[in-house]
Design a protein around this motif. Structure first.
Motif, PDB file in Angstrom:
ATOM      1  N   LYS A  57       0.833  -1.198   0.000  1.00  0.00           N
ATOM      2  CA  LYS A  57       0.000   0.000   0.000  1.00  0.00           C
ATOM      3  C   LYS A  57       0.874   1.257   0.000  1.00  0.00           C
ATOM      4  O   LYS A  57       1.944   1.277   0.586  1.00  0.00           O
ATOM      5  CB  LYS A  57      -0.913   0.018   1.234  1.00  0.00           C
ATOM      6  CG  LYS A  57      -1.775  -1.229   1.407  1.00  0.00           C
ATOM      7  CD  LYS A  57      -2.799  -1.382   0.295  1.00  0.00           C
ATOM      8  CE  LYS A  57      -3.701  -2.581   0.539  1.00  0.00           C
ATOM      9  NZ  LYS A  57      -4.695  -2.762  -0.544  1.00  0.00           N
ATOM     10  N   GLY A  58       0.364   2.302  -0.644  1.00  0.00           N
ATOM     11  CA  GLY A  58       1.033   3.602  -0.586  1.00  0.00           C
ATOM     12  C   GLY A  58       2.150   3.804  -1.574  1.00  0.00           C
ATOM     13  O   GLY A  58       2.710   4.896  -1.656  1.00  0.00           O
ATOM     14  N   TYR A  59       2.496   2.764  -2.350  1.00  0.00           N
ATOM     15  CA  TYR A  59       3.601   2.919  -3.300  1.00  0.00           C
ATOM     16  C   TYR A  59       3.074   3.436  -4.631  1.00  0.00           C
ATOM     17  O   TYR A  59       2.085   2.934  -5.165  1.00  0.00           O
ATOM     18  CB  TYR A  59       4.332   1.598  -3.541  1.00  0.00           C
ATOM     19  CG  TYR A  59       5.537   1.786  -4.443  1.00  0.00           C
ATOM     20  CD1 TYR A  59       6.740   2.249  -3.934  1.00  0.00           C
ATOM     21  CD2 TYR A  59       5.444   1.543  -5.809  1.00  0.00           C
ATOM     22  CE1 TYR A  59       7.832   2.459  -4.755  1.00  0.00           C
ATOM     23  CE2 TYR A  59       6.537   1.751  -6.643  1.00  0.00           C
ATOM     24  CZ  TYR A  59       7.723   2.210  -6.109  1.00  0.00           C
ATOM     25  OH  TYR A  59       8.808   2.429  -6.931  1.00  0.00           O
ATOM     26  N   THR A  60       3.730   4.446  -5.178  1.00  0.00           N
ATOM     27  CA  THR A  60       3.386   4.958  -6.503  1.00  0.00           C
ATOM     28  C   THR A  60       4.637   5.097  -7.345  1.00  0.00           C
ATOM     29  O   THR A  60       5.673   5.575  -6.868  1.00  0.00           O
ATOM     30  CB  THR A  60       2.695   6.335  -6.414  1.00  0.00           C
ATOM     31  OG1 THR A  60       3.539   7.242  -5.678  1.00  0.00           O
ATOM     32  CG2 THR A  60       1.355   6.232  -5.715  1.00  0.00           C
ATOM     33  N   ALA A  61       4.562   4.652  -8.588  1.00  0.00           N
ATOM     34  CA  ALA A  61       5.658   4.864  -9.527  1.00  0.00           C
ATOM     35  C   ALA A  61       5.723   6.340  -9.892  1.00  0.00           C
ATOM     36  O   ALA A  61       4.702   7.034  -9.910  1.00  0.00           O
ATOM     37  CB  ALA A  61       5.447   4.015 -10.783  1.00  0.00           C
ATOM     38  N   GLY A  62       6.908   6.842 -10.184  1.00  0.00           N
ATOM     39  CA  GLY A  62       7.085   8.257 -10.447  1.00  0.00           C
ATOM     40  C   GLY A  62       7.376   8.573 -11.902  1.00  0.00           C
ATOM     41  O   GLY A  62       7.054   7.812 -12.817  1.00  0.00           O
ATOM     42  N   PHE A  63       8.015   9.705 -12.110  1.00  0.00           N
ATOM     43  CA  PHE A  63       8.386  10.144 -13.452  1.00  0.00           C
ATOM     44  C   PHE A  63       9.521   9.281 -13.988  1.00  0.00           C
ATOM     45  O   PHE A  63       9.523   8.866 -15.145  1.00  0.00           O
ATOM     46  CB  PHE A  63       8.812  11.614 -13.398  1.00  0.00           C
ATOM     47  CG  PHE A  63       9.058  12.232 -14.740  1.00  0.00           C
ATOM     48  CD1 PHE A  63       8.000  12.592 -15.560  1.00  0.00           C
ATOM     49  CD2 PHE A  63      10.353  12.477 -15.192  1.00  0.00           C
ATOM     50  CE1 PHE A  63       8.223  13.171 -16.808  1.00  0.00           C
ATOM     51  CE2 PHE A  63      10.582  13.049 -16.425  1.00  0.00           C
ATOM     52  CZ  PHE A  63       9.517  13.396 -17.242  1.00  0.00           C
ATOM     53  N   THR A  64      10.514   9.012 -13.124  1.00  0.00           N
ATOM     54  CA  THR A  64      11.634   8.144 -13.475  1.00  0.00           C
ATOM     55  C   THR A  64      11.598   6.919 -12.560  1.00  0.00           C
ATOM     56  O   THR A  64      10.593   6.650 -11.907  1.00  0.00           O
ATOM     57  CB  THR A  64      12.971   8.883 -13.308  1.00  0.00           C
ATOM     58  OG1 THR A  64      13.199   9.158 -11.917  1.00  0.00           O
ATOM     59  CG2 THR A  64      12.971  10.192 -14.074  1.00  0.00           C
ATOM     60  N   THR A  65      12.701   6.201 -12.485  1.00  0.00           N
ATOM     61  CA  THR A  65      12.751   4.971 -11.694  1.00  0.00           C
ATOM     62  C   THR A  65      12.909   5.228 -10.203  1.00  0.00           C
ATOM     63  O   THR A  65      12.966   4.279  -9.428  1.00  0.00           O
ATOM     64  CB  THR A  65      13.922   4.090 -12.158  1.00  0.00           C
ATOM     65  OG1 THR A  65      15.147   4.832 -12.069  1.00  0.00           O
ATOM     66  CG2 THR A  65      13.724   3.618 -13.582  1.00  0.00           C
ATOM     67  N   SER A  66      12.984   6.468  -9.767  1.00  0.00           N
ATOM     68  CA  SER A  66      13.247   6.766  -8.368  1.00  0.00           C
ATOM     69  C   SER A  66      12.192   6.164  -7.442  1.00  0.00           C
ATOM     70  O   SER A  66      11.004   6.495  -7.546  1.00  0.00           O
ATOM     71  CB  SER A  66      13.290   8.280  -8.136  1.00  0.00           C
ATOM     72  OG  SER A  66      13.395   8.544  -6.749  1.00  0.00           O
ATOM     73  N   PRO A  67      12.598   5.313  -6.482  1.00  0.00           N
ATOM     74  CA  PRO A  67      11.639   4.757  -5.533  1.00  0.00           C
ATOM     75  C   PRO A  67      11.486   5.604  -4.271  1.00  0.00           C
ATOM     76  O   PRO A  67      10.783   5.200  -3.350  1.00  0.00           O
ATOM     77  CB  PRO A  67      12.259   3.391  -5.202  1.00  0.00           C
ATOM     78  CG  PRO A  67      13.729   3.639  -5.293  1.00  0.00           C
ATOM     79  CD  PRO A  67      13.929   4.678  -6.372  1.00  0.00           C
ATOM     80  N   ASN A  68      12.157   6.767  -4.205  1.00  0.00           N
ATOM     81  CA  ASN A  68      12.001   7.676  -3.065  1.00  0.00           C
ATOM     82  C   ASN A  68      12.063   9.095  -3.595  1.00  0.00           C
ATOM     83  O   ASN A  68      13.081   9.525  -4.142  1.00  0.00           O
ATOM     84  CB  ASN A  68      13.114   7.454  -2.034  1.00  0.00           C
ATOM     85  CG  ASN A  68      13.039   8.457  -0.899  1.00  0.00           C
ATOM     86  OD1 ASN A  68      11.974   8.708  -0.331  1.00  0.00           O
ATOM     87  ND2 ASN A  68      14.165   9.048  -0.555  1.00  0.00           N
ATOM     88  N   ARG A  69      10.939   9.822  -3.443  1.00  0.00           N
ATOM     89  CA  ARG A  69      10.826  11.142  -4.039  1.00  0.00           C
ATOM     90  C   ARG A  69      10.090  12.068  -3.085  1.00  0.00           C
ATOM     91  O   ARG A  69       9.508  11.619  -2.082  1.00  0.00           O
ATOM     92  CB  ARG A  69      10.030  11.054  -5.354  1.00  0.00           C
ATOM     93  CG  ARG A  69      10.460   9.941  -6.268  1.00  0.00           C
ATOM     94  CD  ARG A  69       9.544   9.825  -7.473  1.00  0.00           C
ATOM     95  NE  ARG A  69       8.143   9.656  -7.124  1.00  0.00           N
ATOM     96  CZ  ARG A  69       7.578   8.495  -6.811  1.00  0.00           C
ATOM     97  NH1 ARG A  69       8.294   7.392  -6.789  1.00  0.00           N
ATOM     98  NH2 ARG A  69       6.285   8.432  -6.520  1.00  0.00           N
ATOM     99  N   ALA A  70      10.072  13.348  -3.422  1.00  0.00           N
ATOM    100  CA  ALA A  70       9.326  14.300  -2.609  1.00  0.00           C
ATOM    101  C   ALA A  70       7.838  13.988  -2.605  1.00  0.00           C
ATOM    102  O   ALA A  70       7.140  14.248  -1.630  1.00  0.00           O
ATOM    103  CB  ALA A  70       9.558  15.725  -3.123  1.00  0.00           C
ATOM    104  N   ASP A  71       7.341  13.407  -3.698  1.00  0.00           N
ATOM    105  CA  ASP A  71       5.896  13.161  -3.796  1.00  0.00           C
ATOM    106  C   ASP A  71       5.504  11.727  -3.478  1.00  0.00           C
ATOM    107  O   ASP A  71       4.382  11.309  -3.747  1.00  0.00           O
ATOM    108  CB  ASP A  71       5.377  13.566  -5.185  1.00  0.00           C
ATOM    109  CG  ASP A  71       5.959  12.709  -6.304  1.00  0.00           C
ATOM    110  OD1 ASP A  71       6.813  11.837  -6.019  1.00  0.00           O
ATOM    111  OD2 ASP A  71       5.559  12.902  -7.468  1.00  0.00           O
ATOM    112  N   GLY A  72       6.421  10.941  -2.918  1.00  0.00           N
ATOM    113  CA  GLY A  72       6.031   9.587  -2.528  1.00  0.00           C
ATOM    114  C   GLY A  72       7.114   8.560  -2.760  1.00  0.00           C
ATOM    115  O   GLY A  72       8.286   8.878  -2.932  1.00  0.00           O
ATOM    116  N   GLY A  73       6.701   7.284  -2.754  1.00  0.00           N
ATOM    117  CA  GLY A  73       7.660   6.206  -2.933  1.00  0.00           C
ATOM    118  C   GLY A  73       7.725   5.316  -1.706  1.00  0.00           C
ATOM    119  O   GLY A  73       6.772   5.211  -0.920  1.00  0.00           O
TER     120      GLY A  73
END
Length: 504
Positions: free
Chosen positions: A480-496
């Motif tokens: 739960k709570g995981y979202t893919a981002g713009f690139t492959t980054s699994p930790n970002r300001a907007d989630g991960g």
């Protein structure tokens, strides 16, 4: 969609304090999420060659790339840009602890910028660092002055990792990075696994929820079976496994916002006849059948001839519609080789690739012209080493996504990082075109500049784009709570992964 960097010349930009993503359910604490998602080629985050996904759980940056490609503050609480696009001021977030318990300061940020500037000669940021004329700290503000405007700068800083200068190996090669991320660099077995345990004093209070994350780093392993069995929670999905994985009710597919581009490239540094002539490279490309090639890549794909996919700001429709290689033309290819005095049956074509089905498709296509083929299919590190010998003719690969369009073009430059993947053109005029584009403050002028560079690449057949794939990421539904981002980054300001938890 990658959108133009409109921040340059806009003056002060202040964004809200980062907050965790809202969850539909009450998050549960504990557990380990297992990922087969990326690789890790070095323990020194400043010296990576493009394998950045894994390290982003334990090191963070001043800026972050949002889901829509926008630039957001991360370790910098706010940032501002001068109207002339040359001066950047970053107010460093307070209360951020390194994994050794020490609070990060503006001076630490300055030392990281200085290390990349002075110690990393051919990295992703080497071009930007050459433009830095002044670095200074003013309280909790870091000021960076460039000698000229440089549009990709804020996006590139999303890949300048901030580490504690006391990290072992700081003066040479960092062996154990001390970062600020939600998880810590714990146990690394190269090409096997990385365990990253939770950092209990992470600056985003209440996060992470997990006890640890465990990355499976084995290269060219189809994780779809382990994913369906529940042995892996999050994984990249090979194109030929997308339908099977998507049919599993226990798994949901997400897609990265940016695309990876698939291409074949020629040895541009030390080509062997006849491929030292652009006409021979053009002739070979008429054997390329793009549509079935991208079907072999699999998943959500589009055929084009550009470094940007349709829908991207940098995509040019007219150039796309004028693609002379939209369909194969074997008769034309054979006629061109006859005019060049080349008998394909007497020439062995050396092909280097990863162990991917699309590379086999490329080999079958060029064999239709009569070439004998020596195909060397290797894992990631092996392929990079072999490419760097420049004892090859053709290399079919897919690459990306990236935080900024410049990071696609920089590999064509003579001083760019891992240029062997694009055949390492030694083209001073191309370098100048790319430099000129990156200096443009106006977005439309920047787009035109990059298109000029791409036309030169196309005309000389340094690299030929086949199409783009929007990379699928499979996530088991107990995650739960995981979202893919713009690139492959699994930790970002907007989630991960910091906001991820297990419902089991």
């Amino acid at each position: 969609m990658s959108r133009p960097l409109s921040l340059l010349g806009a003056g002060l930009l202040t964004l809200a304090l980062i907050t965790p993503l809202a969850a539909q359910d009450t998050p549960k604490r504990g557990g380990v999420v297992k990922l087969a998602y990326s690789e890790l080629d070095t323990s020194d985050p400043h010296r990576h060659t493009g394998t950045i996904g894994v390290q982003q759980v334990y090191v963070e940056t001043l800026t972050s790339i949002g889901k829509d490609g926008s630039i957001e503050p991360f370790l910098a609480e706010t940032f501002e840009t001068s109207p002339d696009g040359r001066t950047y001021r970053f107010r460093i977030r307070k209360g951020v602890l390194f994994h050794n318990g020490r609070e990060m300061t503006a001076e630490d940020v300055l030392q990281n910028v200085t290390r990349v500037k002075d110690k990393v000669g051919r990295g992703w940021l080497s071009g930007a660092m050459k433009l830095v004329t002044s670095l200074r700290v003013d309280g909790d503000v870091v000021e960076i002055v460039l000698k000229e405007p440089y549009a990709p700068f804020l996006a590139l800083l999303s890949e300048l990792w901030i580490l504690a200068p006391e990290s072992p190996g700081w003066n040479e090669t960092i062996s154990r990075p001390i970062g600020t991320g939600p998880f810590m660099f714990t146990t690394w077995q190269p090409q096997v696994s990385l365990e990253a345990k939770a950092f209990k004093d992470y600056w985003r209070r209440g996060l992470p929820y997990l006890d640890a994350v465990l990355f499976d780093l084995r290269d060219n392993v189809d994780a779809s079976l382990a994913l369906r069995a529940g042995d892996i929670h999050i994984a990249d999905v090979p194109g030929d496994s997308v339908e099977t994985v998507a049919a599993d009710p226990k798994i949901a597919l997400q897609y990265l916002t940016d695309s990876q581009w698939c291409f074949w490239t020629f040895n541009n540094k030390s080509p062997v006849a006849p491929f030292d002539k652009s006409a021979a490279r053009e002739a070979l490309t008429y054997a390329l059948d793009k549509a079935p090639y991208m079907e072999v890549v699999g998943g959500k794909t589009v055929v084009t001839n550009q470094m940007a996919a349709p829908g991207n700001f940098y995509f040019d429709k007219a150039l796309h519609e004028a693609d002379r290689h939209a369909r194969p033309d074997l008769a034309k290819a054979k006629a061109m080789f006859r005019e060049l005095g080349v008998d394909p049956a007497k020439r062995t074509l050396k092909v280097v690739s990863w162990q991917q089905a699309y590379a086999q498709a490329a080999v079958q296509m060029v064999r239709q012209l009569g070439f004998q083929v020596e195909h060397i299919a290797l894992d990631d590190l092996g392929a990079q080493r072999r490419l760097n010998t420049f004892d090859w003719d053709l290399a079919p690969f897919c690459s990306g996504p990236r935080a900024d369009i410049f990071l696609r073009y920089v590999r064509f430059m003579r001083d760019g990082p891992t240029t062997q993947l694009w055949g390492s053109p030694q083209d001073e005029e191309l370098d100048a075109l790319i430099d000129n584009a990156s200096e443009q403050v106006d977005a439309e002028a920047r787009k035109a500049g990059y298109l000029n560079a791409w036309r030169r690449i196309m005309e000389r057949y340094y690299t030929v784009v086949v199409g783009h794939q929007f990379r699928p990421v499979a996530v088991r539904k107990e995650v739960k709570g995981y979202t893919a981002g713009f690139t492959t980054s699994p930790n970002r300001a907007d989630g991960g992964l910091a906001s991820t938890w297990l419902d089991k």
